[in-house]
Design a protein around this motif. Structure first.
Motif, mmCIF file in Angstrom:
data_model
loop_
_atom_site.group_PDB
_atom_site.id
_atom_site.type_symbol
_atom_site.label_atom_id
_atom_site.label_comp_id
_atom_site.label_asym_id
_atom_site.label_seq_id
_atom_site.Cartn_x
_atom_site.Cartn_y
_atom_site.Cartn_z
ATOM 1 N N LYS A 137 8.502 14.953 16.425
ATOM 2 C CA LYS A 137 7.953 16.211 16.951
ATOM 3 C C LYS A 137 8.813 16.739 18.090
ATOM 4 N N ARG A 138 9.284 15.839 18.950
ATOM 5 C CA ARG A 138 10.155 16.240 20.046
ATOM 6 C C ARG A 138 11.474 16.784 19.495
ATOM 7 N N PHE A 139 11.989 16.141 18.461
ATOM 8 C CA PHE A 139 13.234 16.589 17.848
ATOM 9 C C PHE A 139 13.073 17.988 17.260
ATOM 10 N N LYS A 140 11.926 18.269 16.655
ATOM 11 C CA LYS A 140 11.714 19.589 16.053
ATOM 12 C C LYS A 140 11.653 20.686 17.103
ATOM 13 N N THR A 141 11.279 20.370 18.334
ATOM 14 C CA THR A 141 11.187 21.392 19.377
ATOM 15 C C THR A 141 12.518 21.648 20.080
ATOM 16 N N LEU A 142 13.541 20.864 19.772
ATOM 17 C CA LEU A 142 14.846 21.084 20.396
ATOM 18 C C LEU A 142 15.487 22.363 19.871
ATOM 19 N N GLU A 143 16.430 22.865 20.653
ATOM 20 C CA GLU A 143 17.197 24.024 20.196
ATOM 21 C C GLU A 143 18.120 23.592 19.060
ATOM 22 N N LEU A 144 18.594 24.561 18.292
ATOM 23 C CA LEU A 144 19.425 24.270 17.129
ATOM 24 C C LEU A 144 20.697 23.511 17.509
ATOM 25 N N LYS A 145 21.317 23.907 18.613
ATOM 26 C CA LYS A 145 22.553 23.244 19.049
ATOM 27 C C LYS A 145 22.294 21.767 19.344
ATOM 28 N N ASP A 146 21.199 21.460 20.029
ATOM 29 C CA ASP A 146 20.869 20.074 20.352
ATOM 30 C C ASP A 146 20.514 19.272 19.107
ATOM 31 N N LYS A 147 19.841 19.918 18.162
ATOM 32 C CA LYS A 147 19.535 19.240 16.900
ATOM 33 C C LYS A 147 20.805 18.847 16.163
ATOM 34 N N VAL A 148 21.745 19.781 16.086
ATOM 35 C CA VAL A 148 22.996 19.527 15.376
ATOM 36 C C VAL A 148 23.768 18.408 16.059
ATOM 37 N N VAL A 149 23.824 18.430 17.383
ATOM 38 C CA VAL A 149 24.541 17.387 18.115
ATOM 39 C C VAL A 149 23.890 16.027 17.868
ATOM 40 N N ASN A 150 22.568 15.960 17.910
ATOM 41 C CA ASN A 150 21.869 14.700 17.657
ATOM 42 C C ASN A 150 22.121 14.185 16.243
ATOM 43 N N VAL A 151 22.001 15.050 15.264
ATOM 44 C CA VAL A 151 22.194 14.640 13.871
ATOM 45 C C VAL A 151 23.631 14.165 13.649
ATOM 46 N N LEU A 152 24.594 14.902 14.179
ATOM 47 C CA LEU A 152 25.989 14.503 14.002
ATOM 48 C C LEU A 152 26.306 13.194 14.725
ATOM 49 N N PHE A 153 25.784 13.030 15.929
ATOM 50 C CA PHE A 153 26.066 11.805 16.684
ATOM 51 C C PHE A 153 25.488 10.579 15.988
ATOM 52 N N TYR A 154 24.220 10.639 15.598
ATOM 53 C CA TYR A 154 23.607 9.472 14.980
ATOM 54 C C TYR A 154 24.132 9.229 13.565
ATOM 55 N N SER A 155 24.524 10.275 12.866
ATOM 56 C CA SER A 155 25.162 10.087 11.563
ATOM 57 C C SER A 155 26.511 9.403 11.725
ATOM 58 N N LEU A 156 27.271 9.840 12.709
ATOM 59 C CA LEU A 156 28.556 9.215 12.975
ATOM 60 C C LEU A 156 28.389 7.755 13.395
ATOM 61 N N LEU A 157 27.403 7.481 14.228
ATOM 62 C CA LEU A 157 27.134 6.103 14.640
ATOM 63 C C LEU A 157 26.768 5.240 13.442
ATOM 64 N N PHE A 158 25.948 5.767 12.544
ATOM 65 C CA PHE A 158 25.550 5.035 11.341
ATOM 66 C C PHE A 158 26.759 4.761 10.439
ATOM 67 N N VAL A 159 27.597 5.770 10.235
ATOM 68 C CA VAL A 159 28.763 5.621 9.362
ATOM 69 C C VAL A 159 29.757 4.616 9.945
ATOM 70 N N VAL A 160 30.040 4.723 11.223
ATOM 71 C CA VAL A 160 30.989 3.803 11.861
ATOM 72 C C VAL A 160 30.448 2.380 11.824
ATOM 73 N N THR A 161 29.165 2.217 12.056
ATOM 74 C CA THR A 161 28.557 0.880 11.999
ATOM 75 C C THR A 161 28.653 0.303 10.601
ATOM 76 N N ASN A 162 28.382 1.107 9.577
ATOM 77 C CA ASN A 162 28.485 0.617 8.205
ATOM 78 C C ASN A 162 29.929 0.335 7.798
ATOM 79 N N ILE A 163 30.859 1.114 8.259
ATOM 80 C CA ILE A 163 32.258 0.856 7.926
ATOM 81 C C ILE A 163 32.728 -0.424 8.601
ATOM 82 N N TYR A 164 32.385 -0.581 9.855
ATOM 83 C CA TYR A 164 32.884 -1.741 10.591
ATOM 84 C C TYR A 164 32.197 -3.033 10.179
ATOM 85 N N PHE A 165 30.870 -2.984 10.035
ATOM 86 C CA PHE A 165 30.125 -4.201 9.699
ATOM 87 C C PHE A 165 29.956 -4.272 8.209
#
Length: 112
Positions: free
Chosen positions: A84-112
């Motif tokens: 719910k908190r994520f849905k109330t964020l501005e579009l720019k903050d949503k995009v930054v959050n999605v990109l950051f956590y997606s990148l973290l997930f991808v890097v973690t899966n590639i490395y481990f």
């Protein structure tokens, strides 16, 4: 092996930091906070065992999905309030959050 330990330490510190910030942000009671900590520790233990005891790929995904399922069951109310908190964020903050956590997930899966 030193690089693995370093990356795992950074990842563990990040998970614990996010756990603490979620706990403070949502003013969790003791029971909910304990569930959130257990969820974080489960994720960290999964990463540690993945580094020290390499699984076959099929077992890795089974255990990984099992950990995600247990974490989501334990922390469902917290995840719901965070969404719910994520849905109330501005579009720019949503995009930054999605990109950051997606990148973290991808890097973690590639490395481990």
């Amino acid at each position: 092996m030193i690089l693995s330990i370093t990356i795992l330490s950074i990842l563990s510190a990040f998970i614990l930091n996010k756990t603490r910030s979620i706990s403070v942000r949502n003013n969790l009671n003791a029971k909910s906070e304990k569930r959130l900590i257990i969820s974080s520790v489960l994720i960290i233990i999964f990463f540690i065992t993945n580094i020290t005891l390499p699984y076959p790929k099929s077992l890795y995904w089974f255990i990984g999905l099992s950990v995600v399922f247990v974490v989501s069951v334990l922390s469902f109310d917290i995840l719901k309030s965070e969404f719910k908190r994520f849905k109330t964020l501005e579009l720019k903050d949503k995009v930054v959050n999605v990109l950051f956590y997606s990148l973290l997930f991808v890097v973690t899966n590639i490395y481990f």
